[in-house]
Design an enzyme around this catalytic site. Structure first.
Site: not given
Ligand code: ARG
Length: 750
Positions: A87, A139, A243
């Site tokens: 992503h 992902d 992420s």
């Molecule tokens: N999707 C997020 C990113 O792009 C990471 C989120 C992780 N969130 C969590 N509550 N563990 O960095």
């Protein structure tokens, strides 16, 4: 501020077809080359609730930059390969060009140059064909570097698990990253890599936590290929910007990458652990993508003794976490009640919001706050907390930057020198997140806030009920104004209404605590309605949640616990402010009304069966009448009184009755509402005593009486205007109305 990532898209594999990729000797063997070691940092050594990592502890951690800025993390798995999350690279269904990305290796702090740190261009980004959106899994992404990384003490690959690898649930692992340290709160300079210890959660346990009702209306299904890590109580988690980064677990002296940071709901929230892409199930995909690249990633066999580790029981106990804040033995016994003692000033009341921080109005300390450094006598400041034998010392005072000019930001945080141990008798109050919506009708209490005399008197005086948002909006806005739909956060003032009349806490200041499922939230501060008027209005606290958590890094923000909106429908629509009332329109006459209903608020007050005077319905249960009409001069006994509503002037009065009081004076506002301006004084039909001086008394006695806001035209001046024609008021000033309120009990209907 929802944190979930919804990236609708279709993915393609971009970059050279791995099958035709031949830059080195193609090695068909799946054996690891002997020369590459993995998962061993040099012996030495975002993330929410974590701490600064030591340089070299996590030598596989990389930072992925897009157009020069950090966007995601990743892990080095081979000199030319970085593992990350799909992503990070896919937006609106398309993969971003590899040329826009660069990889920072060996970086401990992104602010300073470090030995061994270097940058690599990205030659290709590979994403599984079946990746669409984070919540649907897969992902994962691979980045092929344009040239191999320079391995060294701070740049080394991590080990990858084979598909058969089993990570034991409950194991402590570590997540690393340079992402946000709190929701919407970026890692501050110098951007030192953060590490946080997280426990692997079994599939059943994780699904169980997610199936609890919570802040994000969730129908979340944990899919194969995902894993959860964190704690039911939250507070430690990865967050935006982490992420793609690794979740690693140590086994037999090596670090294996169990997961890739993928998504979550908020960060560090209760019962909402972080979701990771499980690496082991992607062994085959990874091997296929990197095929032919030497040296490639290493997939060591799992140490034997761990391969048969305990499996997750099929029905793992569902241990959900309950709020840790906001529990009080009974209303009024507040375990977060704090008194700040500043030499030479009265005590200032505030609230404990974490183990180390107390929130209080900044106005208590404004005279001590200077632009150059902390208050000089901070050493002598003390904080009294429940159940603590001695007063706490204060390390730091952090006023809100707008405190001196914005009353709604009249807040300061005081840090205790030594954090306190929480217990049943000493615990923080819960603070609402920005999106919290306290439902109208919530049970609330007033609590001491700031300086003022100590609380005494009946505790019922401190009870309050939250009024609906639109009503509140309209009371402080204008009739005919449109009100935005509810649930959109806490912009407007909150209104609490005291239940019972009684003594008026005139010069004291209050905060508003509201209860949801037995948990108390600090919902509002700075009761800004004057004196005894009601309803009281408060500045909502949720707008300050981000500042409070930013400063304290540990205040107990708690999710909304009650979602039962009761009334459906109308609540979500745009509404227009009616004339102000809680129970319906007040002061409005129906257009096509018949004669007898022209004045629907007029009441016939029949006194002792012999005379009738005019009363005014001011609330569903209350009629206002002139004292002289009801009580005979010199008499101390209250006569038998009947009140007839909805028929004033319609029925002829019995012959024995005589009307003894003149109709009251009503004026129509621009908005069309009729306002009671005066009551005829005894013996006169033209001379009226103004109602406004009695406003405080009426509003204290009658909860639901509606006074038009003082700001709106053409209402009376606060002092009470002289309604006498000029020259008639006399030297003694305007007459005061002698009024009486009658509390109605139903007698007969019809
Ligand atoms: N999707 C997020 C990113 O792009 C990471 C989120 C992780 N969130 C969590 N509550 N563990 O960095």
């Amino acid at each position: 501020m929802s944190q979930h990532l919804l990236l609708p898209l279709v993915i393609l594999v971009i970059g050279p077809d791995p099958g035709t990729f031949q830059d080195s000797a193609f090695s068909p063997s799946q054996e690891e080359p002997e020369d590459l070691d993995c998962g061993r940092p040099e012996p030495s050594a975002r993330i929410m609730g974590g701490s600064d990592a030591q340089p070299g502890t996590w030598p596989w951690q990389v930072s992925l930059h897009h157009w020069g800025g950090h966007v995601c993390g990743g892990s080095l798995i081979a000199p030319s390969w970085v593992l990350s999350a799909a992503h990070c690279f896919v937006s609106n269904g398309t993969l971003e060009p590899a040329s826009e990305w660069s990889v920072l290796l060996g970086v401990h702090s992104q602010d300073e140059p470090q030995d061994g740190a270097h940058v690599r261009e990205v030659a290709a980004i590979l994403v599984p064909d079946n990746y669409t959106r984070v919540e649907l899994g897969s992902d994962v992404a691979l980045l092929r570097l344009a040239s191999p990384a320079r391995l060294g003490p701070t740049v080394r690959p991590v080990c990858l698990p084979r598909a058969s690898h089993r990570f034991t649930h409950g194991t402590s692992c570590w997540a690393t990253g340079a992402g946000d340290v709190l929701e919407a709160d970026p890692l501050p300079r110098p951007w030192v890599l953060q590490e946080v210890e997280l426990r692997l959660l079994g599939e059943a346990a994780c699904q169980c936590l997610y199936s609890r009702p919570g802040p994000f209306n969730l129908t979340f299904q944990l899919l194969p290929g995902m894993l959860c890590a964190g704690y039911p109580e939250g507070r430690k988690d990865t967050c935006q910007g982490d992420s793609g980064g690794p979740l690693v677990c140590e086994e037999g002296g090596r670090w294996f990458q169990a997961g890739i940071t993928s998504f979550g709901f908020g960060c560090g929230r209760r019962n909402r652990p972080g979701v990771f892409t499980a690496v082991a199930p992607h062994e085959a995909w990874i091997r296929t993508q990197v095929m032919g690249s030497v040296p490639g990633p290493v997939f060591p066999t799992q140490p034997l003794e761990l391969q048969s580790g305990p499996r997750e029981p099929m029905e793992e106990n569902c241990t959900v976490a309950l709020p840790e804040c906001g529990k009080a033995p009974r209303p009024g016994a507040w375990p977060w009640e704090a008194q700040v003692m500043v030499p030479g000033s009265k005590p200032c009341h505030g609230a404990l919001v974490s183990e180390s921080w107390v929130l209080a109005p900044a106005s208590c300390f404004l005279d001590r706050i200077s632009s150059d450094g902390p208050p000089r006598d901070l050493n002598a400041w003390r904080v009294l907390l429940p159940s603590r034998p001695r007063a706490e010392r204060v390390a730091r005072l952090v006023p809100h930057e707008n405190a001196s000019w914005d009353d709604a930001s009249d807040l300061a945080l005081l840090q205790l020198r030594v954090p306190v141990n929480l217990s049943a008798a000493l615990r923080p109050v819960c603070l609402p997140y920005l999106e919290h919506y306290f439902l109208p009708g919530s049970r609330c209490r007033l609590a001491r806030w700031g300086r003022g005399e100590p609380a005494s008197g009946p505790s019922a005086l401190l009870e309050a009920e939250l009024l609906s948002g639109w009503w509140c909006h309209c009371l402080y806005g204008h009739q005919g104004e449109t009100v935005p739909p509810q649930g959109g956060g806490g912009g407007g003032p909150l209104l609490g209404e005291r239940r019972e009349a009684g003594r008026c806490w005139n010069d004291s200041r209050w905060s508003l605590l509201c209860r949801e499922e037995g948990t108390w939230f600090l919902a509002g501060i700075r009761d800004f309605s004057s004196g005894c008027l009601r309803p009281r209005a408060f500045s909502p606290l949720q707008t300050h949640g981000p500042w409070i958590s930013h400063v304290t890094r540990g205040a107990y923000l708690e999710d909304q616990l009650v979602w039962d909106w009761g009334l459906e429908g109308g609540e979500t629509e745009i509404q227009t402010c009616p004339p102000h009332t809680e129970h319906g329109a007040c002061g409005l006459r129906q257009k096509a009304a018949q004669m007898e209903h022209l004045w629907p608020w007029l009441a016939e007050v029949h006194v002792a069966g012999d005379h009738v005077c005019t009363g005014i319905l001011v609330a569903p249960g209350w009629v206002l009448a002139a004292t002289h009409c009801v009580l005979r001069l010199g008499s101390t006994t209250v006569p038998y009184i009947e009140v007839y509503l909805g028929r004033a002037g319609a029925n002829p009065l019995p012959q024995s009755h005589q009307v003894t009081s003149a109709p009251p004076l009503l004026c129509q506002t621009e908005g069309g509402s009729w306002v009671l301006m005066g009551m005829a004084i005894r013996g006169s039909r033209e001379l009226f005593a103004a109602i406004s001086p009695e406003e405080a008394w009426i509003s204290q006695t009658v909860g639901e009486a509606h006074f038009l806001p003082p700001s709106g035209p053409p209402y009376w001046s606060p002092e009470g205007s002289n309604l006498c024609p000029l020259g008639m008021a006399g030297a003694s000033g305007p007459p005061r109305a002698a009024l009486l309120l009658l509390l109605l009990t139903p007698l007969i209907q019809g």
